[in-house]
Structure formats: structure tokens, C-alpha cells
Design an enzyme around this catalytic site. Structure first.
Site, PDB file in Angstrom:
ATOM      1  N   LEU A  85       0.802  -1.225   0.000  1.00  0.00           N
ATOM      2  CA  LEU A  85       0.000   0.000   0.000  1.00  0.00           C
ATOM      3  C   LEU A  85       0.837   1.278   0.000  1.00  0.00           C
ATOM      4  O   LEU A  85       0.332   2.349   0.296  1.00  0.00           O
ATOM      5  CB  LEU A  85      -0.946   0.011   1.211  1.00  0.00           C
ATOM      6  CG  LEU A  85      -2.044  -1.049   1.203  1.00  0.00           C
ATOM      7  CD1 LEU A  85      -2.842  -0.995   2.492  1.00  0.00           C
ATOM      8  CD2 LEU A  85      -2.972  -0.856   0.009  1.00  0.00           C
TER       9      LEU A  85
ATOM     10  N   CYS B  71       2.799  -1.456   8.788  1.00  0.00           N
ATOM     11  CA  CYS B  71       1.364  -1.309   8.507  1.00  0.00           C
ATOM     12  C   CYS B  71       0.636  -2.648   8.490  1.00  0.00           C
ATOM     13  O   CYS B  71      -0.377  -2.821   9.158  1.00  0.00           O
ATOM     14  CB  CYS B  71       1.155  -0.587   7.185  1.00  0.00           C
ATOM     15  SG  CYS B  71       1.903   1.049   7.146  1.00  0.00           S
ATOM     16  N   HIS B  72       1.149  -3.615   7.718  1.00  0.00           N
ATOM     17  CA  HIS B  72       0.471  -4.901   7.577  1.00  0.00           C
ATOM     18  C   HIS B  72       1.396  -6.099   7.720  1.00  0.00           C
ATOM     19  O   HIS B  72       1.019  -7.214   7.394  1.00  0.00           O
ATOM     20  CB  HIS B  72      -0.280  -4.961   6.230  1.00  0.00           C
ATOM     21  CG  HIS B  72      -1.348  -3.918   6.123  1.00  0.00           C
ATOM     22  ND1 HIS B  72      -1.119  -2.708   5.511  1.00  0.00           N
ATOM     23  CD2 HIS B  72      -2.618  -3.883   6.588  1.00  0.00           C
ATOM     24  CE1 HIS B  72      -2.225  -1.973   5.598  1.00  0.00           C
ATOM     25  NE2 HIS B  72      -3.141  -2.648   6.235  1.00  0.00           N
ATOM     26  N   GLY B  73       2.625  -5.866   8.168  1.00  0.00           N
ATOM     27  CA  GLY B  73       3.516  -6.968   8.506  1.00  0.00           C
ATOM     28  C   GLY B  73       4.301  -7.600   7.366  1.00  0.00           C
ATOM     29  O   GLY B  73       4.864  -8.677   7.544  1.00  0.00           O
TER      30      GLY B  73
ATOM     31  N   PRO C   4       1.282  -9.566   2.787  1.00  0.00           N
ATOM     32  CA  PRO C   4       0.421  -8.718   1.942  1.00  0.00           C
ATOM     33  C   PRO C   4       1.132  -8.113   0.734  1.00  0.00           C
ATOM     34  O   PRO C   4       0.523  -7.930  -0.317  1.00  0.00           O
ATOM     35  CB  PRO C   4      -0.042  -7.615   2.896  1.00  0.00           C
ATOM     36  CG  PRO C   4       0.115  -8.183   4.258  1.00  0.00           C
ATOM     37  CD  PRO C   4       1.284  -9.132   4.181  1.00  0.00           C
TER      38      PRO C   4
END
Length: 198
Positions: free
Chosen positions: A128, A156-158, A172
Site C-alpha cells: 500500500l 502497517c500490515h507486517g 500482503p
């Protein structure tokens, strides 16, 4: 004596006003025409960036801006370069075959670099657009696997990336970190944004 008398005062007045008008026209035209030239900021946004890498110690990272993006220059230790081989089985794209960010042909697929010691990547996660954090220390740490060999963690999302900017499986982020066009001008100077012509 001629039939037409020359009025010297009128002639002087016409010459003076003509010259003043010409100067005024040039003074107005120069700023107008100069607005068509790109600004310094616009030139810098697309221009190659020259970086002095002589001060980067092994295990350190330098961040520079190129085209509005952070570019990381990491001087890897010999141990970090050697540890890259241990990650291959855990990576989503170990040889950078995916086409989202094609690997420049002059870059080694094993180290994703021209010189194994230096990693040059755009520091933006392919998920992202966040900027991952450096996690260069090997070993167990919060949010990282116990067999961690060093790399980057996107908070943010690992998503995790190794010391070559390659993304680990089942994360992700769909792709490895981008390797920008670059070339070495000398042992101490790196040019980001331009590569040697074939």
C-alpha cells in the site's frame, strides 16, 4: 534647403519612446518566457541524483530522494550478503522474475545489486505504499520470525523483506522492493536515476 523641414525635437522624442517601449517589451517578455522553463523542483523531481556513498559504514543505510520517493542505499556486511542464500526457500520471488518492478539487466539476481556490498532500492512497500522500517539485526524479535537474518519490516500490515529487498511468502506485499536505475561513477559516487547505456 529641402522642402521638408526635420523637426529634431520630434525625432528625438520618437527615438526615445521607441527605445523605452522596446526595453519595456523585453522586460515583460523575459519573465513570461521563463515560465515555460521547468522549475528547479521539477528538474530535481525527474533528474538523476548523485550520491556520495563514501561515508556509509557496513551495516548502515542512507536515504536519498529521487522522483519524490525514498531510495535506500544499504552497505551490507559480508555476513548479511552471505545470509541472503538462506532466505531463498521462504521468499515469494527469490530471483525477481515478477514483472511489476523488472530487475535491471545489469543487476545480479542473487544480491539484487551491481556490487554485492551495496543494496539500492526504492523504500516503498509494494502493498500500500508504506515505508518499511529497517530490522538489520538477525535473530528473534517482535513481529519477526525466530530465524530472521535481517531486512525490513513494513509496520502497517507486517510484510517482511530480506536484505536484498525480496518479499517473504504469505505476506500482503505482492512484490519485491523496486531497484531503480543506477550506476557507479566511482567507488565513492553513485548516480540514481540513470544507467550506463549499452
Amino acid at each position: 534647403m529641402s522642402d521638408q523641414q526635420v523637426d529634431q525635437g520630434k525625432r528625438t522624442w520618437l527615438i526615445a519612446t521607441g527605445c523605452a517601449g522596446a526595453v519595456g517589451g523585453v522586460a515583460t517578455a523575459v519573465p513570461f518566457v521563463s515560465t515555460f522553463a521547468p522549475s528547479e523542483r521539477a528538474k530535481a523531481a525527474g533528474a538523476p541524483v548523485e550520491v556520495d556513498i563514501s561515508g556509509i559504514k557496513p551495516g548502515e543505510k542512507l536515504t536519498v530522494e529521487w522522483r519524490g520517493k525514498p531510495v535506500w542505499i544499504v552497505r551490507r556486511t559480508p555476513e548479511q550478503v552471505e545470509a541472503l542464500k538462506k532466505n531463498d526457500g521462504q521468499l515469494a520471488d527469490p530471483t525477481s522474475e515478477r514483472k511489476a518492478f523488472p530487475l535491471p539487466e545489469y543487476v545480479s539476481k542473487e544480491t539484487r545489486s551491481i556490487k554485492p556490498e551495496y543494496l539500492v532500492v526504492v523504500g516503498i512497500c509494494s502493498h500500500l505504499g508504506c515505508s518499511p522500517s529497517e530490522k538489520f539485526t538477525a535473530g528473534p524479535q517482535p513481529s519477526l520470525p525466530d530465524d530472521w537474518n535481517g531486512g525490513f519490516l513494513c509496520p502497517c500490515h507486517g510484510s517482511t523483506f530480506d536484505m536484498a529487498g525480496r518479499v517473504f511468502k504469505n505476506k500482503p506485499a505482492p512484490d519485491n522492493l523496486e531497484v531503480p536505475p543506477h550506476m557507479y561513477l566511482s567507488d565513492a559516487k553513485l548516480l540514481i536515476g540513470e544507467a550506463k547505456k549499452a
